[in-house]
Design a protein around this motif. Structure first.
Motif, PDB file in Angstrom:
ATOM      1  N   GLY A 105       0.819  -1.216   0.000  1.00 26.05           N
ATOM      2  CA  GLY A 105       0.000   0.000   0.000  1.00 26.05           C
ATOM      3  C   GLY A 105       0.845   1.255   0.000  1.00 26.05           C
ATOM      4  O   GLY A 105       2.039   1.230   0.330  1.00 26.05           O
ATOM      5  N   ALA A 106       0.208   2.354  -0.362  1.00 24.99           N
ATOM      6  CA  ALA A 106       0.934   3.618  -0.493  1.00 24.99           C
ATOM      7  C   ALA A 106       1.368   4.181   0.861  1.00 24.99           C
ATOM      8  O   ALA A 106       2.431   4.792   0.970  1.00 24.99           O
ATOM      9  N   LYS A 107       0.558   3.955   1.895  1.00 22.25           N
ATOM     10  CA  LYS A 107       0.897   4.559   3.186  1.00 22.25           C
ATOM     11  C   LYS A 107       2.241   4.048   3.707  1.00 22.25           C
ATOM     12  O   LYS A 107       3.086   4.833   4.140  1.00 22.25           O
ATOM     13  N   SER A 108       2.436   2.729   3.649  1.00 24.45           N
ATOM     14  CA  SER A 108       3.707   2.164   4.128  1.00 24.45           C
ATOM     15  C   SER A 108       4.873   2.734   3.321  1.00 24.45           C
ATOM     16  O   SER A 108       5.891   3.141   3.881  1.00 24.45           O
ATOM     17  N   ASN A 174      -6.110  15.689  -4.374  1.00 20.64           N
ATOM     18  CA  ASN A 174      -5.692  15.846  -2.983  1.00 20.64           C
ATOM     19  C   ASN A 174      -6.692  15.285  -1.971  1.00 20.64           C
ATOM     20  O   ASN A 174      -7.898  15.365  -2.156  1.00 20.64           O
ATOM     21  N   ASN A 175      -6.147  14.740  -0.904  1.00 16.99           N
ATOM     22  CA  ASN A 175      -6.930  14.437   0.284  1.00 16.99           C
ATOM     23  C   ASN A 175      -6.433  15.424   1.335  1.00 16.99           C
ATOM     24  O   ASN A 175      -5.249  15.413   1.629  1.00 16.99           O
ATOM     25  N   PRO A 176      -7.248  16.308   1.846  1.00 16.18           N
ATOM     26  CA  PRO A 176      -8.706  16.298   1.876  1.00 16.18           C
ATOM     27  C   PRO A 176      -9.396  17.207   0.857  1.00 16.18           C
ATOM     28  O   PRO A 176     -10.619  17.176   0.777  1.00 16.18           O
ATOM     29  N   TYR A 202       5.310  12.045  -5.079  1.00 17.48           N
ATOM     30  CA  TYR A 202       4.005  12.305  -5.690  1.00 17.48           C
ATOM     31  C   TYR A 202       3.011  11.184  -5.351  1.00 17.48           C
ATOM     32  O   TYR A 202       3.194  10.033  -5.751  1.00 17.48           O
ATOM     33  N   ASP A 203       1.992  11.547  -4.609  1.00 17.51           N
ATOM     34  CA  ASP A 203       0.988  10.579  -4.152  1.00 17.51           C
ATOM     35  C   ASP A 203      -0.232  10.667  -5.064  1.00 17.51           C
ATOM     36  O   ASP A 203      -0.943  11.673  -5.060  1.00 17.51           O
ATOM     37  N   CYS A 204      -0.449   9.598  -5.856  1.00 17.04           N
ATOM     38  CA  CYS A 204      -1.581   9.623  -6.797  1.00 17.04           C
ATOM     39  C   CYS A 204      -2.635   8.599  -6.404  1.00 17.04           C
ATOM     40  O   CYS A 204      -3.252   7.971  -7.262  1.00 17.04           O
ATOM     41  N   ALA A 205      -2.859   8.448  -5.098  1.00 12.87           N
ATOM     42  CA  ALA A 205      -3.807   7.445  -4.589  1.00 12.87           C
ATOM     43  C   ALA A 205      -5.212   7.597  -5.178  1.00 12.87           C
ATOM     44  O   ALA A 205      -5.949   6.622  -5.271  1.00 12.87           O
ATOM     45  N   TYR A 206      -5.578   8.823  -5.585  1.00  9.39           N
ATOM     46  CA  TYR A 206      -6.942   9.049  -6.100  1.00  9.39           C
ATOM     47  C   TYR A 206      -6.990   9.244  -7.615  1.00  9.39           C
ATOM     48  O   TYR A 206      -7.967   9.759  -8.143  1.00  9.39           O
ATOM     49  N   GLU A 207      -5.926   8.811  -8.283  1.00 10.30           N
ATOM     50  CA  GLU A 207      -5.808   8.993  -9.740  1.00 10.30           C
ATOM     51  C   GLU A 207      -7.035   8.485 -10.504  1.00 10.30           C
ATOM     52  O   GLU A 207      -7.486   9.095 -11.477  1.00 10.30           O
ATOM     53  N   TYR A 233       1.587   4.771  -5.929  1.00 12.34           N
ATOM     54  CA  TYR A 233       0.302   4.349  -6.507  1.00 12.34           C
ATOM     55  C   TYR A 233      -0.365   3.384  -5.526  1.00 12.34           C
ATOM     56  O   TYR A 233       0.308   2.596  -4.858  1.00 12.34           O
ATOM     57  N   SER A 234      -1.680   3.465  -5.439  1.00 15.47           N
ATOM     58  CA  SER A 234      -2.403   2.612  -4.489  1.00 15.47           C
ATOM     59  C   SER A 234      -3.553   1.887  -5.179  1.00 15.47           C
ATOM     60  O   SER A 234      -4.197   2.448  -6.071  1.00 15.47           O
ATOM     61  N   PHE A 235      -3.806   0.659  -4.780  1.00 18.84           N
ATOM     62  CA  PHE A 235      -4.975  -0.071  -5.286  1.00 18.84           C
ATOM     63  C   PHE A 235      -6.200   0.177  -4.403  1.00 18.84           C
ATOM     64  O   PHE A 235      -7.281  -0.338  -4.673  1.00 18.84           O
ATOM     65  N   SER A 236      -6.024   0.965  -3.343  1.00 18.38           N
ATOM     66  CA  SER A 236      -7.098   1.127  -2.359  1.00 18.38           C
ATOM     67  C   SER A 236      -8.339   1.777  -2.930  1.00 18.38           C
ATOM     68  O   SER A 236      -9.453   1.315  -2.712  1.00 18.38           O
ATOM     69  N   LYS A 237      -8.160   2.885  -3.638  1.00 21.74           N
ATOM     70  CA  LYS A 237      -9.323   3.629  -4.090  1.00 21.74           C
ATOM     71  C   LYS A 237      -9.754   3.215  -5.492  1.00 21.74           C
ATOM     72  O   LYS A 237     -10.937   3.242  -5.801  1.00 21.74           O
ATOM     73  N   VAL A 244      -7.420  -5.107   1.674  1.00 25.48           N
ATOM     74  CA  VAL A 244      -6.646  -6.183   1.034  1.00 25.48           C
ATOM     75  C   VAL A 244      -5.160  -5.843   1.057  1.00 25.48           C
ATOM     76  O   VAL A 244      -4.324  -6.702   1.299  1.00 25.48           O
ATOM     77  N   ARG A 245      -4.844  -4.582   0.791  1.00 27.41           N
ATOM     78  CA  ARG A 245      -3.514  -3.991   0.857  1.00 27.41           C
ATOM     79  C   ARG A 245      -2.619  -4.290  -0.361  1.00 27.41           C
ATOM     80  O   ARG A 245      -2.040  -5.358  -0.474  1.00 27.41           O
ATOM     81  N   CYS A 246      -2.524  -3.349  -1.242  1.00 23.70           N
ATOM     82  CA  CYS A 246      -1.546  -3.426  -2.329  1.00 23.70           C
ATOM     83  C   CYS A 246      -1.323  -2.033  -2.916  1.00 23.70           C
ATOM     84  O   CYS A 246      -2.252  -1.219  -2.973  1.00 23.70           O
TER      85      CYS A 246
HETATM   86  N1  PLP Z   1      -2.465   8.614   0.223  1.00 25.47           N
HETATM   87  C1  PLP Z   1      -3.572   9.323   0.473  1.00 25.47           C
HETATM   88  C2  PLP Z   1      -3.630  10.745   0.043  1.00 25.47           C
HETATM   89  C3  PLP Z   1      -4.659   8.757   1.158  1.00 25.47           C
HETATM   90  O1  PLP Z   1      -5.750   9.488   1.414  1.00 25.47           O
HETATM   91  C4  PLP Z   1      -4.580   7.405   1.557  1.00 25.47           C
HETATM   92  C5  PLP Z   1      -5.667   6.756   2.277  1.00 25.47           C
HETATM   93  O2  PLP Z   1      -6.651   7.303   2.680  1.00 25.47           O
HETATM   94  C6  PLP Z   1      -3.402   6.706   1.268  1.00 25.47           C
HETATM   95  C7  PLP Z   1      -2.369   7.330   0.599  1.00 25.47           C
HETATM   96  C8  PLP Z   1      -3.238   5.305   1.738  1.00 25.47           C
HETATM   97  O3  PLP Z   1      -3.198   4.400   0.692  1.00 25.47           O
HETATM   98  P1  PLP Z   1      -3.043   2.861   0.979  1.00 25.47           P
HETATM   99  O4  PLP Z   1      -4.367   2.331   1.405  1.00 25.47           O
HETATM  100  O5  PLP Z   1      -2.566   2.295  -0.331  1.00 25.47           O
HETATM  101  O6  PLP Z   1      -2.018   2.669   2.042  1.00 25.47           O
END
Ligand code: PLP
Length: 394
Positions: A105-108, A174-176, A202-207, A233-237, A244-246
């Protein structure tokens, strides 16, 4: 023996605990009222059938001697990296297989990447933003400075050449705030990073929520980015993988400095501290990029996008200023009548039984704003919107 005293410098973030506490207290005191939650940042739709089926097959492979898999490659299986490479290629970005590192996941990765940078770097973080960027750097003792995101700049701060920094965080969409940089705006950040010798994280979690043509989907769409950027890059969103985490991190082979290569450092870091994302999860993640998987996933995203459009339309009708909603599951709105974030949160909770997330919890520039999310059910979203309309048109 000494503990890491930098931990005492992390600001306590009570945001979500406080939101949950106030909502629970209200619900307990008013058992007859239905509280609608538009505060959650987590997905609610189940995984796509193609993903489930691929994971079932992978589980069965683990049950047979001939197909069982033990430790996998640190950087991820070829089949998943190939699929990710193909996904990027479809929107015109060429990345090498050996530039993709699969993770949980992107957070780690956003936290762990800091292992490859010295602690004496200055870090530039937008305010407001996802709190992980600040906290991970404070834990390591780095100096953090802020780029002000405000109503005036549409919550998309642009580079200020009078500011020196070494590491720059960009989260787009962006989040938020839900605001997304255009390719032209990101080019300015890339030029600035190259000039300062800085690295952009560069965090593109919401791409996957991007709908507008000019909005950037990857930093690597920008000329020069390969010399100054790392993408998360994240598979979360995109595919509902929050539980699941990837994810994956993309590091160009030419990125480096001080005689060191960032791609090699990250490989070394992962090989030392990470034993790979589980095979079953990677099999599910690869299914996201199949024709069938993509079609199913797009349906889920469209569902959330319709919720976002419902909320955005309500704000348009009420004449409330907001960002997001178009390229993002978040709507970031200016609290009416110059109310503070928590003041408006309480008003919505007490008078409309709708829960949002106070912007003040994401940074000082978030004061006076509130975040609503599109991750709820369509029914909840519509009901919440009609209650908000009724309350604010009084
Ligand atoms: N980056 C942003 C901006 C997020 O808002 C989030 C989760 O809310 C994440 C990363 C976390 O992504 P991941 O679930 O892949 O760890």
């Amino acid at each position: 023996m000494k503990y890491n005293t930098n931990f005492s410098n992390i600001a306590q973030n009570y945001l979500f605990a406080e939101v949950a506490d106030r909502s629970a207290k209200y619900a307990a005191a008013h058992p007859d009222k239905k509280v609608l939650k538009l505060g959650i940042g987590d997905v609610t739709l189940p995984l796509a059938p193609a993903v489930i089926s691929a994971m079932h097959t992978a589980v069965d492979e683990m049950a047979k001697k001939e197909t069982f898999k033990g430790y996998g490659p640190y950087e991820g299986y070829d089949f998943l990296r190939q699929a990710i490479k193909g996904y990027y290629k479809d929107f015109g970005v060429e990345i090498g297989m050996d530039e993709i590192f699969v993770s949980d996941g992107a957070k780690s990765d956003l936290g762990n990447i800091l292992d490859i940078f010295g602690t004496d770097n200055t870090v530039l973080v937008p305010d407001p933003v996802y709190p992980v960027y600040v906290d991970t750097n404070v834990m390591a003792g780095r100096k953090v400075i802020f780029a002000n995101a405000t109503k005036e700049n549409g919550f998309l701060p642009m580079p200020d050449y009078s500011v020196d920094c070494d590491i720059i965080y960009i989260c787009s969409p962006n989040n938020p705030t839900g605001a997304a940089y255009s390719v032209a705006q990101l080019k300015e950040w890339v030029d600035y990073a190259l000039k300062k010798g800085a690295v952009i994280l560069y965090d593109c979690a919401y791409e996957s929520f991007i709908t507008e043509k000019g909005a950037a989907r990857s930093i690597f769409q920008i000329e020069g980015a390969r010399g100054c950027a790392i993408e998360f890059y994240s598979f979360s969103k995109i595919a509902g993988f929050t539980g699941v985490r990837c994810g994956c991190t993309i590091i160009p082979k030419e990125l480096g400095g001080d005689g060191l290569n960032a791609n090699k450092l990250w490989y070394r870091r992962q090989a030392t501290k990470y034993n790979g994302t589980p095979y079953i999860i990677q099999a599910g993640a690869a299914a996201v990029f199949t024709k069938e998987g993509m079609a199913q996933i797009k349906e889920n995203i469209a569902y959330y996008q319709a919720n976002a459009a419902t909320i955005a339309k309500c704000m348009d009708e009420l004449g409330i200023w907001y960002t997001g909603g178009k390229n993002s599951p978040y709507i970031w709105l200016k609290c009416p009548n110059n109310m503070g974030s928590w003041e408006f949160f309480d008003l919505l909770l007490n008078e409309a039984q709708v829960v949002g997330t106070p912007g003040a919890g994401f940074g000082k520039n978030g004061e006076g704003f509130l975040r609503l999310t599109a991750f709820g059910s369509s029914q909840t979203t519509q009901e919440a919107v009609s209650r908000i309309k009724k309350l604010l048109s009084k």
